[in-house]
Write an enzyme that holds these catalytic residues in place. Sequence first.
Site, PDB file in Angstrom:
ATOM      1  N   ASP A 163       0.813  -1.212   0.000  1.00 40.44           N
ATOM      2  CA  ASP A 163       0.000   0.000   0.000  1.00 40.44           C
ATOM      3  C   ASP A 163       0.853   1.272   0.000  1.00 40.44           C
ATOM      4  O   ASP A 163       1.860   1.361   0.713  1.00 40.44           O
ATOM      5  CB  ASP A 163      -0.851  -0.043   1.287  1.00 40.44           C
ATOM      6  CG  ASP A 163      -1.821   1.114   1.417  1.00 40.44           C
ATOM      7  OD1 ASP A 163      -2.815   1.128   0.677  1.00 40.44           O
ATOM      8  OD2 ASP A 163      -1.583   1.994   2.267  1.00 40.44           O
ATOM      9  N   GLU A 171      13.320 -14.603   0.871  1.00 38.65           N
ATOM     10  CA  GLU A 171      13.614 -15.687   1.819  1.00 38.65           C
ATOM     11  C   GLU A 171      12.628 -16.843   1.634  1.00 38.65           C
ATOM     12  O   GLU A 171      12.856 -17.942   2.112  1.00 38.65           O
ATOM     13  CB  GLU A 171      13.512 -15.171   3.266  1.00 38.65           C
ATOM     14  CG  GLU A 171      14.554 -14.119   3.618  1.00 38.65           C
ATOM     15  CD  GLU A 171      14.244 -13.447   4.969  1.00 38.65           C
ATOM     16  OE1 GLU A 171      13.436 -13.996   5.754  1.00 38.65           O
ATOM     17  OE2 GLU A 171      14.810 -12.366   5.205  1.00 38.65           O
TER      18      GLU A 171
END
Length: 529
Positions: free
Chosen positions: A210, A252
């Site tokens: 956002d 990751e």
Amino acid sequence: MPVDPLDVDWWREAVIYQVYPRSFADGDGDGVGDLRGVIARLDYLNDGSERSLGVDAIWVSPVYPSPMADFGYDVADHCDVDPLFGDLATFDLLVRGCHARGIRVLLDFVINHTSDQHPWFVDARASRGSPHRDWYYWRDPAPGGGPPDDWTAVFGGSAWTLDVATGQYYLHSFLPQQPDLNWEHPAVVDAMGDVLRFWMARGVDGFRVDAVQQLAKPDIGADAEVVSLIGEGRIDPRVTGHLRTVRRVLDEFPGRVSIAEAYVPPEELAALYGGAALDAMHLAFHFEFIRLTADGAYTPWDAPRMAALLRRTQAALPPGALPCYALANHDVPRFRSRHDADGRGPERARASALFLLGVRGVPCMYAGEEIGMPDVVIPAERRRDPGGRDGARTPMQWDRSAGRGFTSGHPWLPFGPIEVDVAAQLDDERSLLSLYRRAIWLRKAEPALRGGDQAIVHEGASTLALRRQAPGARPVLLALNTASTPARVPLDGEFARVLLASDEHVQLKGEASARTLVLPALAAAWLVP
Ligand code: NOJ
């Protein structure tokens, strides 16, 4: 078919569907949509058959605990679910239910601010020496009192609010209840990284990020002029830096995706992807077709304008970057109503389905667009959003019962016209919903549409044709007429058959190399050889 965890690039060919959870489906009868409601409607989104919509991912607007000043975009706890929507166990069920159906789940990552009720901010305002003080932006009042400068917030008014107890102003790009996080502070970066890890470990496939444009502030102290935090339509290099940090956390976990939200022109998009290195966001929303233009109107449905935008986008994006197109979301009036000055919004909505799902890029649909929900005029006493966006957020209309299949209670916002509903359109071959379903399933079957290159092969006064081509697959032509009179598109003989059309009167005339495509008013079509 369940999601394939080895398919780490799934998002490149995905169709994304935005669920605004308050308005999708209400599972407990309180009039507000919730996670149980979404779970109950998953087969509509994708049950593996062509009776369902066939979307590949949902982006769920915020469901975190929140005082709801900005309906969830004011997050009070990043690692939980607001009781209004359910709980973490229900969220896990949603992820499981989605994954079993081949649907990925994206959450909204509200990166720029928290709620003023978030424990970080509660601590920050407790005293000037609080451990979390510098997680937010604080400044002393101007010498004569009042806000430190004239910066204005996106929703209007000063971007500074006085914290009376500590005598300093805090910064908020949006509402006063949404203090801006200080991304220059390493502890903020770490804590927000852990938020991403929390959800990815729960199986979340990615994030819509956002308000990234606001992550870099105008230089503090560079006084005098009024600076609007709505952004200058530019992406500051500091924003790219922060997005790279976010990307490293996503990396990751294999197969996750990030989509940046910023209302900027195509030329600025590259900075959101990290430029040629493509080491920031995987995708960025392309909002040129839905934003308010400088003349105060929404971008018109106009082929030459669209061709120019596509050309600019193609030139601006680094190689390998795909734009993410949205023609609607919970912040702007619905497509049908934005393009309805002459009462022909519904026809444009049909053509827009073929455009959105046919243009090169990742399409992101907004719930309700597939049935042509209009913007709803909300009586003053029922308005809820301080930003005036309620009209595009009314509940999904599943059927024509009193609660529209949305709720057994009283809906939090009024419903739109009763004749716009899923149930009737599912059984009607000629409905907008059927057009969307067919387009999505055909797209899956055509490599050229899913991931092909794109060339603009024709431009007329009201027409546009895009040729999509993938190695080893047949090409597909997307042709559009945006005028309210019929128009012709000359074809060079390659395309001989209409695969899908928004209007049953689309016709091919002539033979072999002298073929012409006749597009009725406001029509669009996909052609194959
Ligand atoms: C963009 C969101 O889509 C909008 O609904 C919200 O008000 C602002 N960002 C602030 O978070």
